[in-house]
Design a protein around this motif. Structure first.
Motif, mmCIF file in Angstrom:
data_model
loop_
_atom_site.group_PDB
_atom_site.id
_atom_site.type_symbol
_atom_site.label_atom_id
_atom_site.label_comp_id
_atom_site.label_asym_id
_atom_site.label_seq_id
_atom_site.Cartn_x
_atom_site.Cartn_y
_atom_site.Cartn_z
ATOM 1 N N ARG A 122 0.459 19.132 -0.939
ATOM 2 C CA ARG A 122 1.284 18.219 -1.314
ATOM 3 C C ARG A 122 2.782 18.516 -1.734
ATOM 4 O O ARG A 122 2.935 19.977 -1.791
ATOM 5 N N ARG B 159 1.278 -2.580 10.040
ATOM 6 C CA ARG B 159 1.767 -1.690 8.975
ATOM 7 C C ARG B 159 0.337 -0.992 8.144
ATOM 8 O O ARG B 159 -0.433 -1.750 7.775
ATOM 9 N N LYS B 160 0.577 0.284 8.236
ATOM 10 C CA LYS B 160 -0.434 1.128 7.469
ATOM 11 C C LYS B 160 -0.067 1.138 5.981
ATOM 12 O O LYS B 160 1.142 1.239 5.678
ATOM 13 N N SER B 161 -1.178 1.194 5.210
ATOM 14 C CA SER B 161 -1.050 1.254 3.794
ATOM 15 C C SER B 161 -0.192 2.714 3.286
ATOM 16 O O SER B 161 -0.891 3.680 3.943
ATOM 17 N N ALA B 162 0.638 2.663 2.405
ATOM 18 C CA ALA B 162 0.874 3.863 2.013
ATOM 19 C C ALA B 162 -0.161 4.448 0.851
ATOM 20 O O ALA B 162 -0.217 5.683 0.953
ATOM 21 N N THR B 163 -0.856 3.597 0.401
ATOM 22 C CA THR B 163 -2.050 4.251 -0.456
ATOM 23 C C THR B 163 -3.112 4.539 0.446
ATOM 24 O O THR B 163 -3.538 5.636 0.226
ATOM 25 N N PHE B 164 -3.468 3.913 1.569
ATOM 26 C CA PHE B 164 -4.716 4.261 2.189
ATOM 27 C C PHE B 164 -4.054 4.811 3.631
ATOM 28 O O PHE B 164 -4.221 4.098 4.683
ATOM 29 N N ASP B 165 -3.342 5.825 3.501
ATOM 30 C CA ASP B 165 -2.737 6.571 4.845
ATOM 31 C C ASP B 165 -3.851 7.107 5.682
ATOM 32 O O ASP B 165 -5.043 7.070 5.290
ATOM 33 N N ASP B 166 -3.500 7.403 6.667
ATOM 34 C CA ASP B 166 -4.352 7.968 7.767
ATOM 35 C C ASP B 166 -5.163 9.385 7.052
ATOM 36 O O ASP B 166 -6.452 9.319 7.439
ATOM 37 N N TYR B 167 -4.443 10.142 6.527
ATOM 38 C CA TYR B 167 -5.418 11.196 5.977
ATOM 39 C C TYR B 167 -6.513 10.788 4.923
ATOM 40 O O TYR B 167 -7.419 10.920 5.210
ATOM 41 N N THR B 168 -5.935 9.705 4.062
ATOM 42 C CA THR B 168 -7.067 9.373 3.087
ATOM 43 C C THR B 168 -8.107 8.618 3.830
ATOM 44 O O THR B 168 -9.227 8.665 3.194
ATOM 45 N N SER C 16 -9.364 8.782 6.754
ATOM 46 C CA SER C 16 -10.108 10.027 7.353
ATOM 47 C C SER C 16 -11.144 10.593 6.546
ATOM 48 O O SER C 16 -12.189 11.170 6.753
#
Lengths: 226, 446
Positions: free
Chosen positions: B42, B11-20, B22
């Motif tokens: 956005r 499960r990936k974080s909604a706060t620390f998503d892939d874009y964030t 990177s």
């Protein structure tokens, strides 16, 4: 010489007369009763001789090309702003942003100039007989700013390739502005500008300030300067 | 532990998503904030959240293609003796030579002229190509005054004083060294190859009282002939509009956060300013309260994409819209046909926004001579004019369906909102109700 009575014909009447110049028309004008009005003699596009008998407001001689404008009084904000060529001479003091973004020509201020004198100048030569306020020469790109008196804080902040010459005290230099060697070509330039301005000063008394060129391209190690 | 026990899905974080994640890694590696072009990416409340009601028994529609539906507008009728007369209420926003190639600027001029509308210069001054190809050209007056000269000012058809723009209200400009070619450097009086900064404030005026005097100067220089526009970013649209009127504007351009920029910090684009939808009603309210609605014209920009967007902006009270990003797409920006080249740049068609690096394979946001040559100004200009005409026909389609003989007759009463947020922002009823949040509390089911 044609007499333009601003009190009678208004600023637009004066400027309209100065803009409608055709071949063989009158080239010498005297503007009377300027009453500190704004935008007097702006946008001239011809080699006229204009004498203004009194104080002027904002943007006198703005975007001037070719004309010689003599102001017998003080000038408000932005005298000679964005001038391209010609000559503007203020007998008194000036407010902020004298010669702002001016691309060429020669601006002489016999008295003091306020803050931001020569801000973003792009080729103009400016001689100030007195002192200048803070942020003068901010982002100055090219041209020469000669200050016979003192300069207040942040002189030449973020300066590009312009030269600033100061005879008196400099309160503080702005970011990326440093004192530089006065070479013979600089002394010659100071001498020439002083002579042309009619202001009496010894060219060897001036120090030169210009860009350290450390902020020309982004570098994270300059973090504290950003 | 037995392999038979089911494992939870990673499960990936909604706060620390892939874009964030990177972006954190990129910042740590480079020590510089992310710079890019374009506008906010956005999701924000927008014109898609509005619908037109159309006509039925309570409104008469007009016949498509047959009954007249005017699209012509006049800009600058307040003080200027030569106001602009446009055939369509869609203008081309200011974009600089420097950020764009000379070919792209020429194409914008060609396209706008064929469609009967105006185009606009940008930071860096006016190029010969765009003046020659633009029947109606607006000259931007920016804080940097790069390339600013009275000769070009006299050649222009109107003057636009740029106070701010939607992508970065309160921010200055930026043109990185890669794009400072010999010609750009000469036009801007700067050394070649340096990072060129444009000031965020004008050098010789501060505040609306000074701006009034500055406008007076520009009118005197241009002998009161040319309309004066004021362009503001979507910061405080009510007050900024009122102050622009007070300062003497003929036309006000308000640019929301979806409006593009050539280059600025990602953090600025995504976090400063208001969405375009949120800017329109406060600006219109200010004009109405001052008795200046339709007398001082309002142009809305920032994420305008099609005729429906134009119709909605006008119905909310705008007189016209302006497009920038959409115009570049019409010229060929982010075209999937160039996907292989976008991949080489580490991006993909539709997401390419490193306009500041000067490597645009479409030849639009570049100063590289070889890349620039890829854009044929004639063909690209034709594409832009086609797009402008399609938008205009879409606008007319909606206006006729609402029974309007001129697109400027569209009004808020023609609209409903799909969401409570949009209803509150646009001050039109939530669909199926007569409830406008903040105005009425009763709900009337249709």
């Amino acid at each position: 010489m044609a007499i333009l009575n601003l009190k009678k014909i208004g600023v637009s009447g004066v400027n309209s007369a100065l803009h409608k110049i055709v071949e063989n028309s009158e080239k010498d004008f005297e503007i009377r009763n300027p009453q500190g009005q704004h935008s007097i003699a702006c946008g001239i596009n011809a080699p006229l001789n204009v004498e203004i008998k009194g104080h002027v407001g904002f943007y006198c001689g703005g975007m001037n090309k070719y004309a010689k404008i003599l102001i017998h009084g003080h000038a408000g904000v932005g005298v000679g702003e964005n001038m391209m060529s010609g000559y503007i001479h203020v007998k008194g003091d000036t407010s902020e942003s004298a010669g702002a973004t001016a691309h060429g020509g020669f601006l002489v201020i016999e008295g003091n100039a306020s803050s931001r004198c020569g801000i973003s100048m792009k080729g103009v030569d400016i001689v100030v007989g007195g002192s200048v306020g803070h942020m003068s020469g901010f982002m100055a790109q090219s041209g020469n700013l000669v200050i016979c008196g003192d300069a207040k804080d942040a002189l030449g902040d973020s300066i590009y390739e312009a030269n600033i010459f100061v005879r008196g005290e400099v309160s503080e230099l702005g970011a990326d502005c440093i004192e530089k060697e006065v070479r013979p070509e600089h002394s010659a330039k100071i001498s020439k500008l002083l002579k042309s301005s009619g202001i009496n000063a010894n060219p060897t008394d001036f120090r030169r300030y210009g860009s350290a060129r450390q902020l020309y391209n982004f570098d994270v190690d300059n973090f504290e300067s950003y | 532990m037995s392999e038979d026990i089911p494992k939870t899905h990673p499960r990936k974080s909604a706060t620390f998503d892939d874009y964030t994640l990177s972006e954190i890694r990129r910042a740590a590696a480079t020590g510089i904030y992310d710079i890019r072009g374009g506008g906010a990416k956005r999701s924000v409340p927008g014109l898609d959240d509005l619908l037109f009601l159309g006509a039925s028994l309570s409104r008469y529609p007009l016949e498509g293609y047959r009954e007249y539906c005017g699209t012509d507008i006049v800009l600058g009728s307040r003080f200027a003796t030569n106001p602009l007369k446009l055939k369509i209420p869609i203008t081309i926003a200011g974009m600089s030579f420097g950020s764009l190639s000379a070919q792209a600027k020429e194409a914008l001029g060609r396209g706008a002229s064929i469609a009967g509308t105006s185009t606009t210069t940008g930071d860096g001054g006016m190029t010969k190509e765009e003046r020659e190809q633009s029947e109606i050209l607006i000259y931007q007056y920016l804080p940097s005054r790069y390339g600013m000269n009275p000769d070009d000012l006299r050649k222009a058809d109107a003057i636009e004083i740029v106070v701010g723009q939607g992508a970065k209200p309160g921010g200055g400009g930026m043109l990185l060294g890669q794009k400072i070619s010999d010609r750009v450097a000469e036009m801007r009086n700067l050394p070649k190859g340096i990072d060129q900064r444009s000031a965020c404030r004008h050098p010789d005026w501060t505040g609306p009282d000074d701006l009034e005097i500055k406008i007076h100067e520009l009118r005197e220089i241009s002998d009161w002939k040319k309309p004066i526009f004021i362009k503001i970013g979507g910061a405080r649209p009510y007050y900024d509009t009122a102050l622009s009127v007070k300062a003497g504007a003929d036309v006000i351009v308000i640019d929301g956060m979806q409006g593009g920029t050539a280059a600025t910090q990602e953090v600025f684009i995504e976090n400063v300013g208001q969405p375009t939808l949120a800017c329109i009603r406060p600006a219109v309210k200010a004009l109405q309260e001052l008795g200046m609605h339709r007398k001082v014209q309002l142009i809305v920009s920032g994420g305008i994409r099609n005729g429906a967007d134009v119709a909605k902006a006008i119905a909310l009270g705008a007189d016209a819209v302006s497009i920038g990003t959409a115009a570049l797409v019409a010229l060929g920006d982010n075209n999937p046909e160039l996907e292989d080249e976008y991949k080489k740049l580490g991006t993909t068609a539709g997401a390419f926004d490193d306009w500041h690096e000067g490597l645009d394979p479409a030849g639009i946001s570049t100063q590289d001579p070889d890349l620039s040559k890829r854009l044929d100004p004639v063909t690209a200009g034709r594409k832009l004019s086609n797009y402008l005409k399609v938008m205009t026909m879409e606008l007319q389609t909606i206006a006729r369906a609402c029974g309007k003989s001129h697109v400027l007759n569209l009004e808020p009463e023609d609209l409903v909102a799909l969401t409570v947020e949009a209803a509150a922002i646009a001050q039109v009823p939530l669909c199926g109700t007569d409830w406008i949040p903040g105005k009425k509390n009763e709900i009337l089911l249709s």
